[in-house]
Structure formats: C-alpha cells, structure tokens
Design a protein around this motif. Structure first.
Motif, short mmCIF file in Angstrom:
data_model
loop_
_atom_site.label_atom_id
_atom_site.label_comp_id
_atom_site.label_asym_id
_atom_site.label_seq_id
_atom_site.Cartn_x
_atom_site.Cartn_y
_atom_site.Cartn_z
N LEU A 1 4.04 -0.46 7.54
CA LEU A 1 3.32 -1.56 6.88
C LEU A 1 1.99 -1.88 7.56
O LEU A 1 1.02 -2.25 6.88
N ILE A 2 1.93 -1.75 8.89
CA ILE A 2 0.67 -2.06 9.56
C ILE A 2 -0.09 -0.80 9.97
O ILE A 2 -1.13 -0.89 10.62
N VAL A 3 0.44 0.35 9.59
CA VAL A 3 -0.20 1.65 9.83
C VAL A 3 -0.51 1.81 11.32
O VAL A 3 -1.67 2.03 11.71
N SER A 4 0.52 1.71 12.15
CA SER A 4 0.29 1.75 13.60
C SER A 4 0.91 2.94 14.31
O SER A 4 0.88 3.00 15.53
N ASP A 5 1.46 3.89 13.58
CA ASP A 5 2.08 5.05 14.21
C ASP A 5 1.38 6.32 13.72
O ASP A 5 1.42 6.63 12.52
N GLU A 6 0.79 7.05 14.63
CA GLU A 6 -0.01 8.21 14.27
C GLU A 6 0.76 9.24 13.46
O GLU A 6 0.29 9.75 12.45
N LYS A 7 1.99 9.56 13.90
CA LYS A 7 2.78 10.59 13.21
C LYS A 7 3.20 10.13 11.82
O LYS A 7 3.12 10.90 10.86
N LEU A 8 3.64 8.88 11.70
CA LEU A 8 4.01 8.36 10.39
C LEU A 8 2.79 8.29 9.48
O LEU A 8 2.87 8.64 8.29
N ASN A 9 1.66 7.86 10.03
CA ASN A 9 0.42 7.78 9.24
C ASN A 9 0.03 9.15 8.71
O ASN A 9 -0.33 9.31 7.54
N GLU A 10 0.09 10.13 9.59
CA GLU A 10 -0.30 11.48 9.20
C GLU A 10 0.64 12.02 8.13
O GLU A 10 0.20 12.56 7.12
N PHE A 11 1.94 11.89 8.35
CA PHE A 11 2.91 12.42 7.40
C PHE A 11 2.79 11.75 6.04
O PHE A 11 2.82 12.41 5.00
N HIS A 12 2.67 10.43 6.02
CA HIS A 12 2.61 9.69 4.76
C HIS A 12 1.18 9.51 4.23
O HIS A 12 0.99 8.86 3.19
N ALA B 1 -3.01 -1.40 3.48
CA ALA B 1 -2.76 -1.38 2.03
C ALA B 1 -2.01 -0.11 1.61
O ALA B 1 -1.18 -0.15 0.71
N ASP B 2 -2.31 1.01 2.29
CA ASP B 2 -1.61 2.26 2.00
C ASP B 2 -0.13 2.14 2.37
O ASP B 2 0.74 2.57 1.61
N GLY B 3 0.14 1.56 3.53
CA GLY B 3 1.52 1.37 3.97
C GLY B 3 2.27 0.42 3.05
O GLY B 3 3.43 0.66 2.70
N ASP C 1 15.38 5.46 6.21
CA ASP C 1 15.59 6.91 6.02
C ASP C 1 14.49 7.52 5.15
O ASP C 1 14.02 8.63 5.43
N ALA C 2 14.09 6.81 4.11
CA ALA C 2 13.04 7.32 3.22
C ALA C 2 11.70 7.46 3.92
O ALA C 2 10.88 8.31 3.55
N LEU C 3 11.47 6.65 4.95
CA LEU C 3 10.20 6.72 5.69
C LEU C 3 10.21 7.77 6.79
O LEU C 3 9.17 8.05 7.38
#
Length: 185
Positions: free
Chosen positions: A83-94, A100-102, A121-123
């Motif tokens: 939601l706050i787009v604070s994890d590099e790996k999650l940001n890159e994957f998603h 707003a993207d999160g 799990d979906a994330l």
C-alpha cells in the motif's frame, strides 16, 4: 411426487448450521481485510508510520493470540508495504512506483480475497522454479548424496515451529506416529 427427491440426510440441519458459521467467519474476514486496507490507506504513509502501525497491531493481537503474532504481523506488513510502496522486491514484481499503484493493486486483489491471509498470499512473489536444463519436465530429481540433507536438518525447522506453538515432544511423536499410520493406509 416421489420420496426420491427428499433429502434423507439426518444431519442436514447440523451441516447447514456449520455452513452458517463458516459464512459468518468469511464475512468477518472480509470485514477485517476491508478495515485494515482503509485504515492503512488513511493513516500509514511512510516507513516510520508502517513501523508504528505494525507495532500497535502486534501489541493488540498479542492480547488474544499470542501464538501467531509473528505470522499475523508478517501478513499485515506485506499488505502495508504494497500500500505504501516501500519494498523494493514487491514493487519490482508488482510494477509499483507510487502508493496509488499499491492501492489499485490491493483494491483489485481484495475483490477476490476472503481475508488477510488470501490477500497476503496473492501479494507474494512466487518462488523461482529451479532450472534443470530438461525443458518443461515436471519430474523432480532427487538430490545427489553431496546435496542430501540429514533427517535432523530436514526436521529441525518443523520441530522448532511445533515447540514454538506449545507442542510437547510426546505430542509431536504421537502426531508423527499417527501420520505414519495414515501414510501406510
């Protein structure tokens, strides 16, 4: 009208009662997920906010659910990070670049999820499949003797988890014995 169309299950009312409880549980899980997402969107904007939010969440959960605080906090943390787009790996994957993207991703996935665990799990970032050099082969090869783990190495983590959740050695051994019987059947 024949009696063949009538249900002869004497436990039908009890089964329906069980289904009613499951529906209530699913509705509650969806409600918790909705409250969590809206609360995070409204109050959590930075990594510091996230840390404070997760501390408060874990402290409150611990008042009624001591055994699974770490896993519940971990689930919530992944949702916060997206939601706050604070994890590099999650940001890159998603493919997330701004909150707003999160929020858009969470809104989309929330429609398909019945609670925090399915959303968590979906994330998740799927694990990379090992490359075997055999194309799309579905077969799993056994490790070589050099790579083979010992049974104590294999069972160390599950044993640690069982003990963490309060199981005694006797209870663990009894369950392993039961599992052996089930596997032999």
């Amino acid at each position: 009208m024949s009696n063949a169309n009538q249900n002869t299950n004497p436990f039908l009312a009890v089964e329906m009662a069980g289904k009613d409880v499951a529906i209530a549980q699913q509705d509650a899980a969806r409600s918790v997920m909705s409250v969590a997402v809206e609360t995070i969107k409204k109050n959590v904007h930075t990594k510091e906010d996230a840390k404070a939010f997760l501390t408060g969440y874990a402290e409150q959960i611990a008042t009624t659910n001591k055994d699974s605080v770490k896993s519940l906090k971990s689930r919530m943390a992944r949702i916060v990070k997206v939601l706050i787009v604070s994890d590099e790996k999650l940001n890159e994957f998603h493919k997330l670049s701004k909150p707003a993207d999160g929020q858009k991703l969470i809104a989309k996935l929330s429609k398909k999820c019945d609670g925090l665990k399915p959303l968590y799990d979906a994330l998740a970032i799927p694990s990379a499949e090992p490359v075997t050099g055999e194309g799309d082969s579905e077969t799993e090869t056994e490790p070589t003797d050099a790579d083979k783990k010992t049974l104590p190495e294999i069972f160390a983590e599950p044993m640690k988890q069982a003990r963490h959740h309060g199981y005694t050695t006797d209870e663990i051994v009894a369950e392993l014995s039961r599992m052996q019987i089930d596997l032999a059947s």
